[in-house]
Write a protein that holds these residues in place. Structure first.
Motif, mmCIF file in Angstrom:
data_model
loop_
_atom_site.group_PDB
_atom_site.id
_atom_site.type_symbol
_atom_site.label_atom_id
_atom_site.label_comp_id
_atom_site.label_asym_id
_atom_site.label_seq_id
_atom_site.Cartn_x
_atom_site.Cartn_y
_atom_site.Cartn_z
ATOM 1 N N ARG A 189 0.816 -1.218 0.000
ATOM 2 C CA ARG A 189 0.000 0.000 0.000
ATOM 3 C C ARG A 189 0.850 1.268 0.000
ATOM 4 N NH1 ARG A 189 -4.325 -1.609 4.762
ATOM 5 N NH2 ARG A 189 -4.833 -3.689 3.977
ATOM 6 N N GLY A 190 2.171 1.106 0.004
ATOM 7 C CA GLY A 190 3.029 2.280 -0.094
ATOM 8 C C GLY A 190 4.007 2.504 1.043
ATOM 9 N N ALA A 191 3.927 1.704 2.127
ATOM 10 C CA ALA A 191 4.923 1.821 3.185
ATOM 11 C C ALA A 191 6.286 1.475 2.609
ATOM 12 C CB ALA A 191 4.583 0.899 4.354
ATOM 13 N N TYR A 192 7.347 2.070 3.150
ATOM 14 C CA TYR A 192 8.654 1.866 2.531
ATOM 15 C C TYR A 192 9.232 0.490 2.831
ATOM 16 C CZ TYR A 192 13.251 2.398 0.706
ATOM 17 O OH TYR A 192 14.395 2.189 -0.033
ATOM 18 N N ASP A 193 9.166 0.050 4.091
ATOM 19 C CA ASP A 193 9.840 -1.202 4.455
ATOM 20 C C ASP A 193 9.282 -1.686 5.789
ATOM 21 O OD1 ASP A 193 11.592 -3.322 4.354
ATOM 22 O OD2 ASP A 193 13.412 -2.115 4.437
ATOM 23 N N PHE A 194 9.661 -2.897 6.159
ATOM 24 C CA PHE A 194 9.370 -3.368 7.507
ATOM 25 C C PHE A 194 10.541 -4.201 7.993
ATOM 26 C CE2 PHE A 194 7.848 -6.914 4.961
ATOM 27 C CZ PHE A 194 8.219 -8.035 5.704
ATOM 28 N N LEU A 195 10.736 -4.183 9.298
ATOM 29 C CA LEU A 195 11.800 -4.964 9.931
ATOM 30 C C LEU A 195 11.168 -5.867 10.974
ATOM 31 C CD1 LEU A 195 14.500 -2.187 10.495
ATOM 32 C CD2 LEU A 195 14.463 -3.914 8.688
ATOM 33 N N GLU A 196 11.582 -7.104 10.958
ATOM 34 C CA GLU A 196 11.047 -8.077 11.904
ATOM 35 C C GLU A 196 11.944 -8.158 13.133
ATOM 36 O OE1 GLU A 196 9.865 -12.866 12.021
ATOM 37 O OE2 GLU A 196 10.590 -11.923 10.171
ATOM 38 N N LYS A 197 11.343 -8.044 14.319
ATOM 39 C CA LYS A 197 12.102 -8.190 15.563
ATOM 40 C C LYS A 197 12.565 -9.632 15.736
ATOM 41 C CE LYS A 197 9.489 -4.640 18.149
ATOM 42 N NZ LYS A 197 8.609 -4.398 19.310
ATOM 43 N N PRO A 198 13.771 -9.848 16.248
ATOM 44 C CA PRO A 198 14.793 -8.823 16.520
ATOM 45 C C PRO A 198 15.566 -8.489 15.236
ATOM 46 C CG PRO A 198 15.609 -10.973 17.164
ATOM 47 C CD PRO A 198 14.203 -11.197 16.677
ATOM 48 N N PHE A 199 16.003 -7.265 15.097
ATOM 49 C CA PHE A 199 16.813 -6.862 13.945
ATOM 50 C C PHE A 199 18.069 -6.163 14.461
ATOM 51 C CE2 PHE A 199 13.561 -3.668 14.817
ATOM 52 C CZ PHE A 199 14.321 -2.539 15.054
ATOM 53 N N ASN A 200 19.113 -6.145 13.628
ATOM 54 C CA ASN A 200 20.335 -5.480 14.081
ATOM 55 C C ASN A 200 20.271 -3.987 13.777
ATOM 56 O OD1 ASN A 200 21.491 -4.934 11.386
ATOM 57 N ND2 ASN A 200 21.797 -7.158 11.279
ATOM 58 N N GLN A 201 21.071 -3.234 14.463
ATOM 59 C CA GLN A 201 21.043 -1.779 14.351
ATOM 60 C C GLN A 201 21.353 -1.318 12.933
ATOM 61 O OE1 GLN A 201 23.788 -0.368 17.317
ATOM 62 N NE2 GLN A 201 22.421 -0.877 19.029
ATOM 63 N N GLU A 202 22.311 -1.971 12.295
ATOM 64 C CA GLU A 202 22.708 -1.553 10.953
ATOM 65 C C GLU A 202 21.556 -1.687 9.963
ATOM 66 O OE1 GLU A 202 25.073 0.289 8.354
ATOM 67 O OE2 GLU A 202 25.529 -0.082 10.482
ATOM 68 N N ALA A 203 20.738 -2.710 10.149
ATOM 69 C CA ALA A 203 19.596 -2.906 9.243
ATOM 70 C C ALA A 203 18.630 -1.737 9.341
ATOM 71 C CB ALA A 203 18.884 -4.215 9.577
ATOM 72 N N LEU A 204 18.388 -1.253 10.566
ATOM 73 C CA LEU A 204 17.487 -0.122 10.745
ATOM 74 C C LEU A 204 18.087 1.148 10.149
ATOM 75 C CD1 LEU A 204 14.940 1.166 11.890
ATOM 76 C CD2 LEU A 204 16.170 1.505 14.051
ATOM 77 N N LEU A 205 19.350 1.401 10.398
ATOM 78 C CA LEU A 205 20.001 2.600 9.865
ATOM 79 C C LEU A 205 19.993 2.603 8.341
ATOM 80 C CD1 LEU A 205 23.015 2.838 12.337
ATOM 81 C CD2 LEU A 205 21.014 4.333 12.269
ATOM 82 N N GLN A 206 20.245 1.442 7.759
ATOM 83 C CA GLN A 206 20.220 1.346 6.298
ATOM 84 C C GLN A 206 18.814 1.585 5.755
ATOM 85 O OE1 GLN A 206 21.927 -2.449 5.270
ATOM 86 N NE2 GLN A 206 24.029 -1.788 5.691
ATOM 87 N N ALA A 207 17.810 1.037 6.452
ATOM 88 C CA ALA A 207 16.424 1.215 6.012
ATOM 89 C C ALA A 207 16.030 2.693 6.072
ATOM 90 C CB ALA A 207 15.489 0.373 6.879
ATOM 91 N N ILE A 208 16.435 3.386 7.137
ATOM 92 C CA ILE A 208 16.122 4.808 7.268
ATOM 93 C C ILE A 208 16.804 5.609 6.172
ATOM 94 C CG2 ILE A 208 16.482 6.855 8.704
ATOM 95 C CD1 ILE A 208 16.109 5.042 11.153
ATOM 96 N N ASP A 209 18.090 5.350 5.949
ATOM 97 C CA ASP A 209 18.834 6.083 4.922
ATOM 98 C C ASP A 209 18.216 5.872 3.544
ATOM 99 O OD1 ASP A 209 21.212 7.673 4.107
ATOM 100 O OD2 ASP A 209 21.717 5.844 3.019
ATOM 101 N N SER A 210 17.873 4.625 3.247
ATOM 102 C CA SER A 210 17.270 4.297 1.958
ATOM 103 C C SER A 210 15.897 4.948 1.807
ATOM 104 C CB SER A 210 17.165 2.784 1.810
ATOM 105 O OG SER A 210 16.620 2.427 0.565
#
Length: 212
Positions: free
Chosen positions: A100-121
């Motif tokens: 529906r247009g959301a950019y991404d999702f992360l499944e818990k638990p996730f590592n910090q780098e994955a979140l930072l990369q998702a935000i930057d992207s």
């Protein structure tokens, strides 16, 4: 590219410990962070004209869920990039949100780098979308400045028709076509037919209109 200090990251999650860990992570990378313990609290202070923002939403919360909040923001025309945080059981729901247009999702638990990369992207994608919208609005203003005849010439140029064919179509002389074409190109701010085609096609794609 907007610097991280100019960007506000909204975290909407009912888990206080999780919020605190994200604040520590994001502030250590120079992001400004605003926390909300439920969706209603976020909406209460929502300002669509606020600084460049990204939302990190827990997909399932008491009261209004993250998905319901996202749908409400869509209904208000908000275009901030959204990253959902989900548990394993909510992955199908998160996939639907992305469709529906959301950019991404992360499944818990996730590592910090994955979140930072998702935000930057997500922020890069949002910046590109914003630039596309600026260019589309500029093109629309220029199209509206054309006379009816100039617009008729433009449409036929975009279709790849030569001046003689355009003249026959419109019942005017080739010299008149050339005059309208020159004025049309000036008003559109382009120097070549290739530039004109690229500009108009990009505009029509942005607005969901046929390219030709």
């Amino acid at each position: 590219m907007t610097t991280s200090k100019a960007i506000l990251i909204h975290i909407v999650d009912d888990d206080e410990a999780f919020r605190d860990s994200l604040v520590w992570l994001l502030e250590s990378h120079d992001y400004r962070v605003a926390c909300h313990d439920h969706a209603e609290a976020f909406l209460a202070g929502f300002r669509p004209d606020a600084a460049t923002s990204c939302l990190i939403l827990d997909i399932r919360m008491p009261g209004m869920s993250g998905l319901e909040l996202y749908e409400e923001l869509q209904a208000r025309g908000n275009r901030w990039p959204v990253i959902f945080i989900t548990g394993h059981g909510d992955v199908p729901m998160a996939v639907q949100a992305v469709k529906r247009g959301a950019y991404d999702f992360l499944e818990k638990p996730f590592n910090q780098e994955a979140l930072l990369q998702a935000i930057d992207s997500a922020l890069c994608a949002a910046a590109n979308l914003q630039q596309d919208e600026v260019q589309a609005n500029q093109c629309e203003s220029r199209l509206q400045a054309l006379t009816t005849r100039e617009r008729e010439v433009l449409d036929r140029v975009i279709e790849g028709k030569m001046n003689k064919v355009i003249a026959d179509d419109l019942g005017i002389s080739i010299k008149t076509v050339e005059a309208h074409r020159g004025k049309m190109m000036d008003k559109m701010g382009v120097r070549s037919i290739a530039d004109l085609v690229q500009t108009v096609v990009a505009y029509r794609q942005q607005k969901g209109k046929p390219a030709a």
